[in-house]
Design a protein around this motif. Structure first.
Motif, short mmCIF file in Angstrom:
data_model
loop_
_atom_site.label_atom_id
_atom_site.label_comp_id
_atom_site.label_asym_id
_atom_site.label_seq_id
_atom_site.Cartn_x
_atom_site.Cartn_y
_atom_site.Cartn_z
N GLU A 1 48.58 35.42 49.25
CA GLU A 1 47.56 34.43 48.90
C GLU A 1 46.21 34.74 49.55
O GLU A 1 45.19 34.80 48.85
N VAL B 1 45.51 24.53 45.59
CA VAL B 1 44.64 25.60 45.08
C VAL B 1 43.27 25.08 44.65
O VAL B 1 42.40 25.89 44.34
N GLN C 1 50.43 33.36 43.18
CA GLN C 1 49.51 32.48 43.92
C GLN C 1 49.04 31.29 43.10
O GLN C 1 48.41 30.39 43.63
N GLY D 1 47.72 37.72 40.24
CA GLY D 1 47.88 36.58 41.13
C GLY D 1 48.91 35.59 40.67
O GLY D 1 48.82 34.40 40.99
N THR E 1 42.70 35.94 47.44
CA THR E 1 41.39 35.27 47.53
C THR E 1 40.35 36.22 48.10
O THR E 1 39.20 36.26 47.61
#
Length: 794
Positions: free
Chosen positions: A664, A260, A347, A344, A668
């Protein structure tokens, strides 16, 4: 002064607060993942030791761990961990719990002390040691009601009694291990494999080490290179003894955040751009307000105020605006951070608390002060250069100072447009990439399929025939349920893989086991292809006759067949799978389906009948004629009927599984999209503001033009032309920057190039269209200037 211009102050504070809030929210995540030390003793000395090939971490074997533990000189101590799942029975409903298998010194290496009880002893970390466990604070409270006398009591894990010796602190997480509620020192065991098989080269362990004082990472890696060479020489037949496998140490944090880090840094740069645009917007607002304050500043100067006093006065106002914006931004960031974590959660690395701390608050304060200096300095310097005589006489209606301020505002707008277009192109690339991801055919029908995991305790189901009998009984029962069309089992879930093994296809050179190609192998029941609706392109599927006593058979996917046999007919060919001594016959060829995720190419794969490759940890897949969720209770009841002590886990539909694989890139894309739209809105406001200022500055000139016969359409075109010129200038600069910088996003894109022509063409056109609208509004106002009123006011 600020209260007298309440509308201006509110607009400036809110604009700046958006930029500061977004930056603080992302910095909160950055701080937690990349900056804040792990809560262990001397965390900078902790490293992970990984066995890697060119593509990924292979995991460490028992033999490799023992070699590093016993022969190294760079580490004070070496520990090991592995993630597992065990079934907890007694004390309520049967439950599958995540378990951490660790060496006895794991917690001392980290410097972790239990809140109750003790850690493991060296004797308990040996095969002959007594089965003991430590439990998490969450498990202690949720399962055992925070029983203060829990130490010394026993619990049943996979039908084996284990004694509880300690309870871990509530505030300590282990993100590199993953979620674990129970910890056992029996790292040399694994629920699905025999100890003998583990010593044959299965890479299932992670190695944790603490550097010796004064030892550098480079020195430790040099020693690991030597140890890796020794490992290959002493274990030439091990699957991880191939020359491509290297052993290296990295900071422990890298193990958690490596995947990440790039995305976090990209988002950090994006919100920094938003803050720059917000500052430029506020600077433009301050310049506009200076039009109404020129006489005031001139009077101050005439009464003896020096230039430094004037600048200080204006900077004080700017800093007050910035501090107010910082306070509002801190509140917005708190809301944004909580939303970010909730939205998130899947993620972000698990086990790392993402929350505001002193470093985040200092960042907010520093951002506010720097923003105040940035957007306040230029307007203050410009206003402090007034010609007192001219200003007091006619307020500098057409002075060069007014033109200079207009030029500076124009430069600020051009910069805003360039930065906004850069973000817009980045968001467009991610949007195009996500669109391609949505259009991928996974190779199976995900609709109306329920799945859940069933992991059998290997003590109770130690023999393969027991495992086969259990799953046969479950499939028989579930298939008879109303609303069920098909039922099957597989070791791996769709879009993923679980086991790889070396193979020797017919026609390939007979090389040692370690040198044979590794491919995915999947154990399935006969109805699996019908359940997932994966077509067979040749041959036949599995039947009940393909049992443990029958000759070995396999079904290859198209990728496997092309890779090893080209255009030849694979049906009837033979393969040696793993350590089998008997060759398996290829009886069919299945269509390719995604087995490494939606965005990855399909890998070579072999399907084997479950009775010929039994496995205790399987996934049940049920295709229904009704809503899949409505059958969950009935399916669980049939599993309980087959074994009342058998829990299930991971209940979800395959549709949900496919959607989670897109989470994911969607996360983003949406974040960058929000930032780019915010930047676009601020830039459009900037264009509108500078044109409105330009019209106000030239109101007298426009009145004369109209009085001398200029058409209102001419005035409209003149003003719009100014706006378009600003937008085009910014677009050109933004395109150049995007051509240079979007290459950094290549790893985040799927089937879309970093220089995608469509995105680079559409984004500027969208921006230019919106800029035209922003230019039209003040231009339309300019056409309504009354020549008589303009000349009379002059």
């Amino acid at each position: 002064m600020l209260s007298r211009n309440f509308g201006f102050s509110l607009a400036a504070i809110f604009t700046l607060a958006l930029g500061i809030g977004a930056n603080t929210a992302i910095f909160t995540v950055t701080n937690a993942l990349l900056l804040r030390p792990f809560p262990y003793r001397d965390p900078e000395q902790l490293v992970s030791v990984e066995a890697r090939d060119k593509t990924s971490d292979r995991g460490s074997t028992l033999l490799r761990y023992e070699l590093v533990r016993d022969r190294n000189r760079s580490f004070q101590s070496v520990a090991v961990w592995a993630s597992d799942n065990l079934n907890l029975t007694g004390h309520g409903e049967p439950l599958q719990v995540p378990v951490g298998r660790v060496s006895a010194n794991f917690f001392p290496v980290l410097g972790i002390q239990p809140q109750m009880g003790r850690t493991f002893t060296a004797e308990e970390g040996r095969p002959e040691g007594k089965p003991v466990v430590m439990i998490s604070d969450f498990m202690w409270r949720s399962r055992f009601n925070a029983d203060p006398k829990i130490i010394g009591k026993t619990i049943a894990l996979d039908s084996t009694p284990h004694t509880i010796v300690g309870i871990l602190p509530a505030n300590v997480q282990f993100p590199f291990v993953g979620q674990a509620d129970i910890w056992t020192p029996r790292y040399f065991e694994y629920s699905l494999m025999t100890p003998q098989r583990l010593r044959m080269g299965v890479g299932y362990l992670g190695i944790l080490a603490r550097l010796q004082p004064g030892t550098t990472l480079a020195r430790a890696n040099a020693e690991l290179t030597v140890l890796n060479r020794q490992y290959r020489e002493e274990n030439p037949t091990a699957p991880d003894a191939e020359p491509a496998v290297e052993m290296m140490a990295n900071p422990l944090r890298d193990l958690v955040v490596a995947d990440v880090r790039g995305k976090v840094l990209m988002l950090s740069i994006s919100v920094a751009v938003v803050l720059l645009i917000a500052c430029a917007n506020v600077a433009s607002l301050l310049l506009s307000r200076a039009l109404a304050r020129r006489k005031e500043i001139a009077v101050r100067t005439a009464l003896g105020a020096s230039r430094s006093v004037v600048v200080r006065q204006l900077l004080t106002e700017s800093m007050l605006l910035a501090v107010a914006a910082g306070l509002l931004g801190a509140g917005l960031s708190w809301v944004g951070t909580n939303a970010l974590v909730a939205w998130g959660a899947s993620q972000l690395p698990q086990g790392i608390p993402i929350e505001m701390d002193v470093r985040v608050l200092l960042f907010t304060l520093l951002s506010s002060l720097l923003a105040g200096i940035f957007f306040g300095t230029f307007p203050a310097l410009q206003v402090s250069r007034l010609d007192i005589d001219t200003t007091l006489r006619d307020e500098g209606r057409s002075s060069s100072a007014g033109q200079a301020r207009t030029q500076l505002k124009s430069l600020l707008v051009v910069g805003q447009v360039a930065l906004s277009l850069l973000l817009l192109i980045g968001a467009g690339l991610l949007l195009r990439s996500f669109g391609r991801l949505l259009g991928i055919d996974p190779g199976f029908d995900a609709h109306n399929v329920l799945t859940m995991n069933v992991s059998l305790p290997t003590v109770k189901y130690a023999k393969p025939e027991q495992q086969i009998a259990f799953f046969d009984e479950v499939l028989r029962r579930v298939s008879l349920l109303p609303g069920v069309r098909n039922a099957a089992i597989s070791a791996a879930l769709p879009l993923s893989w679980k086991r790889v093994t070396p193979v020797l296809p017919e026609g390939q050179a007979n090389v040692p086991l370690a040198q044979r190609p590794f491919v995915d192998v999947e154990a399935i029941s006969p109805q699996w292809f019908q359940t997932m609706r994966v077509p067979l392109h040749a041959g036949r599927g599995f039947t009940a006759a393909d049992n443990a006593e029958a000759p070995k058979v396999v079904i290859a996917n198209e990728t496997f067949a092309r890779r090893f046999w080209g255009n030849e007919n694979p049906v009837g060919k033979h393969i040696i799978v793993g350590r089998w001594t008997e060759q398996a016959e290829v009886i069919g060829v299945a269509a390719d389906m995604k087995n490494k995720g939606l965005a990855q190419n399909t890998q070579a794969q072999l399907y084997l009948p479950f009775p010929q490759l039994p496995w205790a940890d399987m996934n049940l897949l049920v295709r229904t004629m009704v809503t899949p969720q409505s059958t969950t209770a009935a399916v669980r009841a049939q599993i309980s009927a087959a074994d009342p002590d058998q829990p299930v886990a991971g209940i979800q539909t395959v549709d949900e599984l496919v959607d989670s694989s897109r989470a994911e890139p969607r996360f983003t894309m949406l974040l960058l999209g929000i930032f780019s739209l915010t930047a676009l809105a601020l830039s459009v406001i900037g264009i509108y503001g500078v044109l409105s200022y330009w019209v106000a500055q030239r109101r007298y000139e426009l009145g004369i033009r109209l009085a001398l016969g200029a058409q209102r359409a001419d005035i409209l075109r003149m003003v719009v032309r100014q706006g378009v010129a600003l937008a085009v200038s910014g677009i050109v600069i933004g395109l150049i920057a995007a051509l240079l910088l979007t290459r950094l996003m290549s790893s985040m894109l799927y089937q879309v190039g970093a220089l995608d022509l469509t995105t680079f063409a559409v984004a500027p056109l969208v921006f230019l269209s919106i800029a035209l609208l922003a230019s039209y509004l003040p231009a339309r106002g300019a056409t309504k200037v009354d020549p008589l009123e303009a000349l009379r006011a002059d």
